[in-house]
Write a protein that holds these residues in place. Structure first.
Motif, PDB file in Angstrom:
ATOM      1  N   PRO A 101      35.493 101.221  83.161  1.00  0.00           N
ATOM      2  CA  PRO A 101      35.642 100.226  81.482  1.00  0.00           C
ATOM      3  C   PRO A 101      34.051  99.875  80.148  1.00  0.00           C
ATOM      4  CG  PRO A 101      36.321  98.706  83.261  1.00  0.00           C
ATOM      5  CD  PRO A 101      35.771  99.850  83.877  1.00  0.00           C
ATOM      6  N   ARG A 102      34.582 100.260  79.240  1.00  0.00           N
ATOM      7  CA  ARG A 102      33.218 100.487  79.019  1.00  0.00           C
ATOM      8  C   ARG A 102      33.606  99.589  77.759  1.00  0.00           C
ATOM      9  NH1 ARG A 102      33.614 104.961  80.932  1.00  0.00           N
ATOM     10  NH2 ARG A 102      34.770 106.622  79.313  1.00  0.00           N
ATOM     11  N   PHE A 103      32.699  98.952  76.928  1.00  0.00           N
ATOM     12  CA  PHE A 103      33.410  97.825  76.429  1.00  0.00           C
ATOM     13  C   PHE A 103      33.245  98.360  74.799  1.00  0.00           C
ATOM     14  CE2 PHE A 103      31.613  95.881  72.365  1.00  0.00           C
ATOM     15  CZ  PHE A 103      32.158  94.916  71.883  1.00  0.00           C
ATOM     16  N   LEU A 104      32.802  99.904  74.419  1.00  0.00           N
ATOM     17  CA  LEU A 104      33.583 100.906  73.317  1.00  0.00           C
ATOM     18  C   LEU A 104      34.020 101.360  73.169  1.00  0.00           C
ATOM     19  CD1 LEU A 104      29.707 101.542  72.053  1.00  0.00           C
ATOM     20  CD2 LEU A 104      31.386  99.724  70.648  1.00  0.00           C
ATOM     21  N   SER A 105      34.714 101.164  74.344  1.00  0.00           N
ATOM     22  CA  SER A 105      36.592 102.229  74.616  1.00  0.00           C
ATOM     23  C   SER A 105      37.531 101.564  74.658  1.00  0.00           C
ATOM     24  CB  SER A 105      36.222 102.988  76.146  1.00  0.00           C
ATOM     25  OG  SER A 105      36.672 101.443  76.676  1.00  0.00           O
ATOM     26  N   GLN A 106      37.322 100.334  73.941  1.00  0.00           N
ATOM     27  CA  GLN A 106      38.700  99.407  73.603  1.00  0.00           C
ATOM     28  C   GLN A 106      39.718 100.423  72.487  1.00  0.00           C
ATOM     29  OE1 GLN A 106      38.223  95.490  73.455  1.00  0.00           O
ATOM     30  NE2 GLN A 106      40.135  94.948  73.149  1.00  0.00           N
ATOM     31  N   GLN A 107      39.443 100.859  71.811  1.00  0.00           N
ATOM     32  CA  GLN A 107      39.790 101.020  70.624  1.00  0.00           C
ATOM     33  C   GLN A 107      40.655 102.443  71.440  1.00  0.00           C
ATOM     34  OE1 GLN A 107      38.151 101.958  67.123  1.00  0.00           O
ATOM     35  NE2 GLN A 107      39.933 101.909  66.108  1.00  0.00           N
ATOM     36  N   PHE A 108      39.956 103.079  71.900  1.00  0.00           N
ATOM     37  CA  PHE A 108      39.925 104.244  72.439  1.00  0.00           C
ATOM     38  C   PHE A 108      41.248 104.108  73.329  1.00  0.00           C
ATOM     39  CE2 PHE A 108      40.327 107.432  75.965  1.00  0.00           C
ATOM     40  CZ  PHE A 108      40.415 108.811  75.020  1.00  0.00           C
ATOM     41  N   VAL A 109      41.088 103.342  74.606  1.00  0.00           N
ATOM     42  CA  VAL A 109      42.562 102.774  74.884  1.00  0.00           C
ATOM     43  C   VAL A 109      43.378 102.349  74.398  1.00  0.00           C
ATOM     44  CG1 VAL A 109      43.180 101.120  76.662  1.00  0.00           C
ATOM     45  CG2 VAL A 109      41.447 102.497  77.081  1.00  0.00           C
ATOM     46  N   SER A 110      43.225 101.488  73.496  1.00  0.00           N
ATOM     47  CA  SER A 110      44.338 100.645  72.858  1.00  0.00           C
ATOM     48  C   SER A 110      45.626 102.305  72.016  1.00  0.00           C
ATOM     49  CB  SER A 110      44.096 100.203  71.649  1.00  0.00           C
ATOM     50  OG  SER A 110      43.271  99.308  72.107  1.00  0.00           O
ATOM     51  N   SER A 111      44.344 103.574  71.834  1.00  0.00           N
ATOM     52  CA  SER A 111      45.638 105.015  70.964  1.00  0.00           C
ATOM     53  C   SER A 111      46.428 105.711  71.847  1.00  0.00           C
ATOM     54  CB  SER A 111      44.402 105.477  70.010  1.00  0.00           C
ATOM     55  OG  SER A 111      43.273 104.796  69.177  1.00  0.00           O
ATOM     56  N   ILE A 112      45.654 105.237  72.888  1.00  0.00           N
ATOM     57  CA  ILE A 112      46.456 106.358  74.435  1.00  0.00           C
ATOM     58  C   ILE A 112      47.938 104.815  74.372  1.00  0.00           C
ATOM     59  CG2 ILE A 112      46.343 106.573  76.379  1.00  0.00           C
ATOM     60  CD1 ILE A 112      43.440 107.382  76.326  1.00  0.00           C
ATOM     61  N   ILE A 113      47.619 103.937  74.710  1.00  0.00           N
ATOM     62  CA  ILE A 113      48.395 102.853  75.189  1.00  0.00           C
ATOM     63  C   ILE A 113      49.965 102.938  74.074  1.00  0.00           C
ATOM     64  CG2 ILE A 113      49.574 100.060  75.273  1.00  0.00           C
ATOM     65  CD1 ILE A 113      47.920 101.737  77.355  1.00  0.00           C
ATOM     66  N   THR A 114      49.032 103.299  72.796  1.00  0.00           N
ATOM     67  CA  THR A 114      50.139 102.862  71.170  1.00  0.00           C
ATOM     68  C   THR A 114      50.877 104.397  71.243  1.00  0.00           C
ATOM     69  OG1 THR A 114      48.511 102.056  70.076  1.00  0.00           O
ATOM     70  CG2 THR A 114      49.882 102.876  68.733  1.00  0.00           C
ATOM     71  N   THR A 115      50.471 105.480  71.659  1.00  0.00           N
ATOM     72  CA  THR A 115      50.719 106.956  71.445  1.00  0.00           C
ATOM     73  C   THR A 115      52.165 107.069  73.011  1.00  0.00           C
ATOM     74  OG1 THR A 115      48.898 108.214  70.919  1.00  0.00           O
ATOM     75  CG2 THR A 115      50.783 109.551  72.401  1.00  0.00           C
ATOM     76  N   LEU A 116      51.352 105.939  74.119  1.00  0.00           N
ATOM     77  CA  LEU A 116      52.611 106.487  75.358  1.00  0.00           C
ATOM     78  C   LEU A 116      53.594 105.677  74.993  1.00  0.00           C
ATOM     79  CD1 LEU A 116      49.725 106.108  78.294  1.00  0.00           C
ATOM     80  CD2 LEU A 116      51.216 108.071  76.985  1.00  0.00           C
ATOM     81  N   LEU A 117      53.310 104.394  74.145  1.00  0.00           N
ATOM     82  CA  LEU A 117      54.360 103.699  73.729  1.00  0.00           C
ATOM     83  C   LEU A 117      55.769 103.984  72.957  1.00  0.00           C
ATOM     84  CD1 LEU A 117      53.077  99.755  73.729  1.00  0.00           C
ATOM     85  CD2 LEU A 117      54.962 100.631  75.426  1.00  0.00           C
ATOM     86  N   ILE A 118      54.999 105.530  72.020  1.00  0.00           N
ATOM     87  CA  ILE A 118      56.180 105.542  71.258  1.00  0.00           C
ATOM     88  C   ILE A 118      56.684 106.610  71.487  1.00  0.00           C
ATOM     89  CG2 ILE A 118      55.932 106.998  68.500  1.00  0.00           C
ATOM     90  CD1 ILE A 118      53.189 105.059  67.472  1.00  0.00           C
ATOM     91  N   HIS A 119      55.720 107.448  72.839  1.00  0.00           N
ATOM     92  CA  HIS A 119      56.424 108.927  73.209  1.00  0.00           C
ATOM     93  C   HIS A 119      57.902 108.012  74.336  1.00  0.00           C
ATOM     94  CE1 HIS A 119      56.888 112.245  75.287  1.00  0.00           C
ATOM     95  NE2 HIS A 119      56.887 111.998  75.811  1.00  0.00           N
ATOM     96  N   SER A 120      57.497 107.380  75.261  1.00  0.00           N
ATOM     97  CA  SER A 120      58.079 106.339  75.377  1.00  0.00           C
ATOM     98  C   SER A 120      59.656 105.715  75.254  1.00  0.00           C
ATOM     99  CB  SER A 120      57.497 105.158  76.494  1.00  0.00           C
ATOM    100  OG  SER A 120      56.715 105.778  77.491  1.00  0.00           O
ATOM    101  N   TRP A 121      59.424 105.124  73.785  1.00  0.00           N
ATOM    102  CA  TRP A 121      60.199 104.730  73.221  1.00  0.00           C
ATOM    103  C   TRP A 121      61.459 105.831  72.725  1.00  0.00           C
ATOM    104  CZ3 TRP A 121      62.754 100.146  72.814  1.00  0.00           C
ATOM    105  CH2 TRP A 121      63.811  99.824  72.508  1.00  0.00           C
ATOM    106  N   GLN A 122      60.884 106.835  72.035  1.00  0.00           N
ATOM    107  CA  GLN A 122      61.174 107.537  71.685  1.00  0.00           C
ATOM    108  C   GLN A 122      62.561 108.398  72.487  1.00  0.00           C
ATOM    109  OE1 GLN A 122      58.731 109.900  69.355  1.00  0.00           O
ATOM    110  NE2 GLN A 122      58.538 109.204  67.320  1.00  0.00           N
ATOM    111  N   GLN A 123      61.662 108.108  73.414  1.00  0.00           N
ATOM    112  CA  GLN A 123      62.599 109.372  75.221  1.00  0.00           C
ATOM    113  C   GLN A 123      63.977 108.723  75.169  1.00  0.00           C
ATOM    114  OE1 GLN A 123      61.170 112.250  75.698  1.00  0.00           O
ATOM    115  NE2 GLN A 123      59.582 112.097  74.346  1.00  0.00           N
ATOM    116  N   LEU A 124      64.630 107.625  75.035  1.00  0.00           N
ATOM    117  CA  LEU A 124      65.282 106.700  74.676  1.00  0.00           C
ATOM    118  C   LEU A 124      66.666 107.839  73.975  1.00  0.00           C
ATOM    119  CD1 LEU A 124      64.416 102.734  74.948  1.00  0.00           C
ATOM    120  CD2 LEU A 124      64.784 104.128  76.971  1.00  0.00           C
TER     121      LEU A 124
END
Length: 149
Positions: free
Chosen positions: A126-149
């Protein structure tokens, strides 16, 4: 108890709880599959959605750990968050219950798998400045997962 040949990374921020499990030794023949478990938890007062529709965190966690132990050659991602946080991320209100608030899907899309490997790398170091990057990845994963239903 988790087998010693499985590593589980844990992280949480902004109302999200993330766990990533993967084998210590990658399999000789990779299946290129990730199992994503998503639970939307009831936190605070929600209107018009019955309590029984929300995830039971203890049962969700137990099922996830059982899956990890039964098929330790796969990668597993667990995401738990509140309904409010979920609605903020996917940018829509859940007005009806035609979709479950607990889901488990298999991801085989190479682009999404690449994102999950980036997430894993960020969770490992973990790096302090990577939180926004990780949040973007999680957002993409959540949207992709939600659309798979």
């Amino acid at each position: 108890m988790i087998q010693s040949d499985i590593i589980i990374l844990k992280s949480s921020w902004d109302g999200l709880a993330i766990k990533y499990a993967y084998p210590v030794k990658p399999p000789v023949c990779s299946s290129n599959t990730l199992i994503v478990s998503l639970a939307i938890l009831q936190m605070g007062v929600t209107t018009s959605i019955p309590t029984e529709c929300f995830a039971n965190l203890e049962q969700f966690e137990s099922n996830w750990l059982r899956d990890v132990q039964q098929k330790p050659l796969l990668d597993y991602l667990q995401i738990a968050l509140s309904l409010l946080r979920f609605e903020q991320i996917i940018d829509q209100k859940i007005l009806c219950l035609h979709r479950k608030l607990i889901l488990k899907i298999q991801i085989t899309d190479p682009s999404i798998l690449h994102l999950t490997h980036l997430l894993r790398a960020e969770m490992e170091t973990p790096r302090f400045l990577s939180q926004q990057f990780v949040s973007s990845i999680i957002t993409t994963l959540l949207i992709h997962s939600w659309q798979q239903l």
